[in-house]
Design an enzyme around this catalytic site. Structure first.
Site, PDB file in Angstrom:
ATOM      1  N   SER A 143     -28.573 -45.749  -6.188  1.00 57.32           N
ATOM      2  CA  SER A 143     -29.395 -45.117  -5.646  1.00 57.32           C
ATOM      3  C   SER A 143     -30.620 -45.098  -4.370  1.00 57.32           C
ATOM      4  CB  SER A 143     -30.525 -45.679  -6.658  1.00 57.32           C
ATOM      5  OG  SER A 143     -31.654 -45.099  -6.186  1.00 57.32           O
ATOM      6  N   TYR A 156     -35.880 -52.423 -11.301  1.00 55.43           N
ATOM      7  CA  TYR A 156     -34.997 -51.347 -10.258  1.00 55.43           C
ATOM      8  C   TYR A 156     -34.268 -51.725  -9.621  1.00 55.43           C
ATOM      9  CZ  TYR A 156     -33.581 -46.506 -10.540  1.00 55.43           C
ATOM     10  OH  TYR A 156     -32.455 -45.507  -9.969  1.00 55.43           O
TER      11      TYR A 156
HETATM   12  P1  NAP Z   1     -32.540 -39.667 -17.936  1.00 49.79           P
HETATM   13  O1  NAP Z   1     -32.783 -38.303 -17.642  1.00 49.79           O
HETATM   14  O2  NAP Z   1     -33.722 -40.987 -18.077  1.00 49.79           O
HETATM   15  O3  NAP Z   1     -30.767 -40.308 -18.196  1.00 49.79           O
HETATM   16  C1  NAP Z   1     -30.884 -41.674 -18.182  1.00 49.79           C
HETATM   17  C2  NAP Z   1     -29.677 -41.634 -19.465  1.00 49.79           C
HETATM   18  O4  NAP Z   1     -29.496 -42.985 -20.023  1.00 49.79           O
HETATM   19  C3  NAP Z   1     -29.953 -41.150 -20.780  1.00 49.79           C
HETATM   20  O5  NAP Z   1     -28.699 -40.317 -21.155  1.00 49.79           O
HETATM   21  C4  NAP Z   1     -30.479 -42.156 -21.792  1.00 49.79           C
HETATM   22  O6  NAP Z   1     -29.226 -41.104 -22.664  1.00 49.79           O
HETATM   23  C5  NAP Z   1     -29.492 -43.119 -21.184  1.00 49.79           C
HETATM   24  N1  NAP Z   1     -29.495 -43.936 -21.219  1.00 49.79           N
HETATM   25  C6  NAP Z   1     -30.359 -45.302 -21.169  1.00 49.79           C
HETATM   26  N2  NAP Z   1     -31.371 -46.179 -21.817  1.00 49.79           N
HETATM   27  C7  NAP Z   1     -29.208 -46.567 -22.049  1.00 49.79           C
HETATM   28  C8  NAP Z   1     -28.355 -47.488 -22.686  1.00 49.79           C
HETATM   29  N3  NAP Z   1     -29.353 -48.611 -23.379  1.00 49.79           N
HETATM   30  N4  NAP Z   1     -27.390 -47.255 -23.236  1.00 49.79           N
HETATM   31  C9  NAP Z   1     -26.511 -45.908 -23.134  1.00 49.79           C
HETATM   32  N5  NAP Z   1     -27.531 -45.114 -22.424  1.00 49.79           N
HETATM   33  C10 NAP Z   1     -28.769 -45.453 -22.059  1.00 49.79           C
HETATM   34  O7  NAP Z   1     -32.145 -40.668 -16.284  1.00 49.79           O
HETATM   35  P2  NAP Z   1     -31.157 -39.321 -14.848  1.00 49.79           P
HETATM   36  O8  NAP Z   1     -32.229 -39.552 -14.323  1.00 49.79           O
HETATM   37  O9  NAP Z   1     -30.592 -38.969 -15.362  1.00 49.79           O
HETATM   38  O10 NAP Z   1     -30.502 -40.862 -14.307  1.00 49.79           O
HETATM   39  C11 NAP Z   1     -29.307 -41.288 -14.603  1.00 49.79           C
HETATM   40  C12 NAP Z   1     -28.393 -42.296 -13.811  1.00 49.79           C
HETATM   41  O11 NAP Z   1     -29.046 -41.693 -12.704  1.00 49.79           O
HETATM   42  C13 NAP Z   1     -29.430 -43.571 -13.655  1.00 49.79           C
HETATM   43  O12 NAP Z   1     -28.524 -44.671 -13.075  1.00 49.79           O
HETATM   44  C14 NAP Z   1     -30.831 -43.153 -12.752  1.00 49.79           C
HETATM   45  O13 NAP Z   1     -31.293 -44.816 -11.704  1.00 49.79           O
HETATM   46  C15 NAP Z   1     -29.541 -42.588 -11.520  1.00 49.79           C
HETATM   47  N6  NAP Z   1     -30.491 -42.379 -10.365  1.00 49.79           N
HETATM   48  C16 NAP Z   1     -31.158 -41.222 -10.864  1.00 49.79           C
HETATM   49  C17 NAP Z   1     -32.442 -40.491 -10.031  1.00 49.79           C
HETATM   50  C18 NAP Z   1     -33.188 -39.471 -10.150  1.00 49.79           C
HETATM   51  O14 NAP Z   1     -33.092 -39.467  -9.472  1.00 49.79           O
HETATM   52  N7  NAP Z   1     -33.075 -39.082 -11.301  1.00 49.79           N
HETATM   53  C19 NAP Z   1     -31.465 -41.220  -8.383  1.00 49.79           C
HETATM   54  C20 NAP Z   1     -31.253 -42.057  -8.055  1.00 49.79           C
HETATM   55  C21 NAP Z   1     -30.340 -42.654  -9.484  1.00 49.79           C
HETATM   56  P3  NAP Z   1     -30.546 -42.448 -24.312  1.00 49.79           P
HETATM   57  O15 NAP Z   1     -32.370 -42.161 -24.484  1.00 49.79           O
HETATM   58  O16 NAP Z   1     -29.870 -41.641 -25.976  1.00 49.79           O
HETATM   59  O17 NAP Z   1     -29.942 -43.772 -24.274  1.00 49.79           O
END
Ligand code: NAP
Length: 258
Positions: A143, A156
């Site tokens: 990120s 974060y």
């Molecule tokens: P999201 O929609 O909130 O999805 C998060 C995913 O992580 C879900 O599948 C959730 O599944 C899983 N998760 C959370 N805690 C977990 C745990 N303890 N063990 C296993 N799985 C877990 O978020 P996203 O935007 O797709 O984010 C995915 C990644 O991209 C993250 O690392 C985030 O920091 C990164 N990212 C996101 C953005 C953005 O703007 N969205 C930007 C930069 C980086 P369960 O709840 O079923 O466990």
């Protein structure tokens, strides 16, 4: 589309958002995929969708904060598909979103357990297999927060800086053994995480218009590209989807919004 035919991948946090689209993209290129997240029902639904489309997929309940859960996910990949070629360390959380002085130590630590130790658990479980095979790719979803402090995001931002450094260290230790280690900084992505951020209203990211976010499908395409030799220039480093020249190389076209 069969760039990854014969390969097997594990995607953490594959129940929704970026992880689900990464899994779909890898499967569309012919990779067999293991989908790991706490919500195993959603992972099973996605596995069924991929299987119906002619791919191979398995689902497993997994909390990445627990080393044994991540080891079990790697073991499933090996048992089901006989190999592990690709690990995508994607699972992550944004909460707690609060000023540093106002967060409980337990909540702050829980985020570190997921976003830092969870990534470490992935490396730790996958590296022995990949080192033995003399090949493999590990992509960690990073990120811009690794480089940019933001109000309310102390845990974060700290976690993403730590995960980036973890990947750099892993690259140094494993580049001579055929293991490719890269981070992907996607910019802001239209997922549940951004809905949570928006609801907090706490910092400038929370006030971005929804159109500023890229689609999770783009992130999936970028990860597929990172699994191939075209991305070798970035080994040990970070691919940023805010880099317009790189977006063109990947075939994503100009970024919409901010
Ligand atoms: P999201 O929609 O909130 O999805 C998060 C995913 O992580 C879900 O599948 C959730 O599944 C899983 N998760 C959370 N805690 C977990 C745990 N303890 N063990 C296993 N799985 C877990 O978020 P996203 O935007 O797709 O984010 C995915 C990644 O991209 C993250 O690392 C985030 O920091 C990164 N990212 C996101 C953005 C953005 O703007 N969205 C930007 C930069 C980086 P369960 O709840 O079923 O466990």
């Amino acid at each position: 589309m069969s760039a990854l035919k014969g390969k097997a991948a594990l995607v953490t946090g594959a129940s929704r958002g970026i992880g689900a689209e990464v899994a779909r993209a890898l499967a569309a290129e012919g990779a067999a995929v293991v989908l790991a997240a706490r919500d195993v029902t959603r992972c099973e639904g996605l596995a069924a969708e991929i299987t119906q489309a002619g791919g191979s997929a398995r689902a497993i309940g997994c909390d990445v904060a627990r080393a044994s859960d991540v080891e079990a996910a790697v073991a499933l990949c090996r048992a089901a598909f006989g190999r592990l070629d690709i690990l995508v360390n994607n699972a992550g959380v944004i909460e707690p979103i609060r000023a540093l002085h106002d967060v409980s130590a337990d909540d702050w630590g829980r985020l570190i357990d997921v976003n830092v130790k969870g990534v470490y658990h992935g490396f730790r479980a996958a590296l022995p297999l990949m080192r033995r095979a003399g090949a493999g790719t590990i992509v960690t979803i990073g990120s811009g927060a690794a480089h940019q402090p933001l109000e309310g995001w102390s845990a974060y931002c700290t976690s993403k800086a730590a995960a980036l450094m973890l990947g750099r260290a892993a690259h140094l230790e494993n580049r001579g053994r055929g293991v490719r280690v890269l981070s992907l900084s996607p910019g802001t992505v239209a997922t549940d995480m951004q809905r949570t951020i928006r609801a907090s209203g706490i910092n400038p990211v929370a006030r971005l218009p929804w159109e500023a976010h890229v689609s999770p499908e783009e992130v999936g395409r970028a990860v597929v590209w990172m699994c191939g030799p075209a991305a070798d220039e970035w080994l040990g480093g970070e691919v940023s989807l805010r880099d317009e020249a790189l977006r063109e190389v990947i075939g994503l076209g100009p970024r919409q919004g901010t």
